[in-house]
Design an enzyme around this catalytic site. Sequence first.
Site, mmCIF file in Angstrom:
data_model
loop_
_atom_site.group_PDB
_atom_site.id
_atom_site.type_symbol
_atom_site.label_atom_id
_atom_site.label_comp_id
_atom_site.label_asym_id
_atom_site.label_seq_id
_atom_site.Cartn_x
_atom_site.Cartn_y
_atom_site.Cartn_z
ATOM 1 N N ASP A 81 0.896 -1.014 -0.160
ATOM 2 C CA ASP A 81 0.048 0.376 -0.006
ATOM 3 C C ASP A 81 0.781 0.864 -0.113
ATOM 4 O O ASP A 81 1.913 1.733 1.000
ATOM 5 C CB ASP A 81 -1.045 -0.195 1.499
ATOM 6 C CG ASP A 81 -1.698 1.280 1.269
ATOM 7 O OD1 ASP A 81 -2.818 1.317 0.393
ATOM 8 O OD2 ASP A 81 -1.778 1.633 2.064
ATOM 9 N N GLU A 100 1.493 -0.482 -4.682
ATOM 10 C CA GLU A 100 0.289 0.923 -5.649
ATOM 11 C C GLU A 100 1.394 2.160 -5.555
ATOM 12 O O GLU A 100 1.702 2.501 -4.732
ATOM 13 C CB GLU A 100 -0.385 1.135 -4.034
ATOM 14 C CG GLU A 100 -1.678 1.608 -4.735
ATOM 15 C CD GLU A 100 -2.043 2.352 -3.225
ATOM 16 O OE1 GLU A 100 -3.845 2.871 -3.420
ATOM 17 O OE2 GLU A 100 -1.664 2.045 -2.214
#
Length: 529
Positions: free
Chosen positions: A206, A265
Amino acid sequence: MTDWWQTALIYEVYPRSFGDADGDGVGDLRGIIERMPYLASLGVQGLWLTPFQRSPQVDQGYDISDYCDVDPLFGTLDDLDELLEAAHGHGLRVLVDIVPNHTSVANPLFQDALAADPGSPERALFHFRPGGGARGDEAPNNWVSVFGGPAWHRAHPESDTDTEWYLHLFSPAQPDWNWQNPAVAEYFDGVLRFWFDRGVDGIRIDVAHGLFKAEGLPDSATVPTVIDGLRSNPLAMDQEPVHEVYRRWRRLAESYSPARLLVGEVNLEPDRAARYTRSDELHQTFAFAFARLGWNAGDWVAAGTALDEARATIGGDPSWALENHDLVRAATRFGGGERGAARARAALVALLGLPGSAYVYQGQELGLPEVDVPLAERADPMWHHGGVSRDGARVPLPWTRSPGGAHGFSPVSPISSSAAPWLPAPAAWGDLAVEVQEADPGSVLQLFRAATERRNALLASGVFGVGEGARWSAGPGGLVLCRRSGGVVVAVAMGDEAVPLPAGEVLFASGPVIDGMLPADAAAWVLPG
């Protein structure tokens, strides 16, 4: 040698909304285990599970308090082990989500930092800074949170002596780690080893372009007014030291046999994002320039061209996606109604025809639209802090036409009722249910299964190759063409009329191709001949 992920189709599972086995209104790991045969039937090669680790759930799990345990809301580590065994038994790999940019205020290490004095080793794990102004009651700099409001929070607002603030690029419940401190890197080495040793096949990272901040945390030259991830503050993202983290993690991942997958990401422009997939860093990053597209031929060509140029210059194939748990559903983004639904079908077929790997989000195989969740029932902290809601893409999946158990999301029992789902479903949700679409040969679900079966066969035969480039162009009438270097052409009709396809064999299409004409709002794969 070809690695499995180079051409893999990976399905994102948002555990909260996939299947609720215990009837508390929130999805769980057992709900995924019970539906593993369905996942295997989709023709995908892997599953990406969004966070299920211990968390106060302020940001639906992206505020992790214990990176090496399962939150009781979702089950236990034994459940996770059973899930891995079930997935592997069906030939599916499993990726877990890791959040290295920030943690939760409930993390014991952060609680220790709050209890410690300014300048202590405990606080050095995070970004604590003295407040500004005569009394220390002003934020240390002018940075703004992704969720809205200042990116700083007083450690002890009631104290006259401790005037330090801590940095949180997301909600105040998500303090940022200080990656300048070597102890943080050592901590995350242990986190990765824990999951790799347990048998997961890779991790999704993330906010992978976060972690490091500009030296000294200076004021931003402009105070952003638009919430767009970390793009709004270049001082808080894409700092050069972050690449050494991923070189370190790549060495760790490749110390296992088979090697574990690292997916980032990285919400940056293609030329910057590609730097994260250099040969000694991450294996993949999501193609955000593509994932955010609307239904516009010029934008598709521009994004595809930029991504292929970055691939050719730096290396690393794009990882294509059009939906995830943060984005508006494609059927709605592409115009809504019947045309939006047709365009979402076409985009799904186009996605599966592109070279490299692809990611789909749960419910995309059903053509689900965005849901306008009633204001009083919205749960997304972005809505409460910044007026942007992602809840509409997170409504629990419909499994049955019948409304019982929130359309089969939760168990139905004659002697007890399940709790209401954590987000409500609209009245017509059952019309899009899995059981309805499985009985309809013309449904999006059946189209998806047919497309993945065809894709897998073309990969096995070599018609779809590994490491292919792509040349993008726009033709008359809104026709978009992606010419794979191996020969296959992916065509998408984005205008209002049918358009002629390139001459050749139609390998697959989202709509009927008659006399070589591709209908409006449709896509096809063509092998020129």
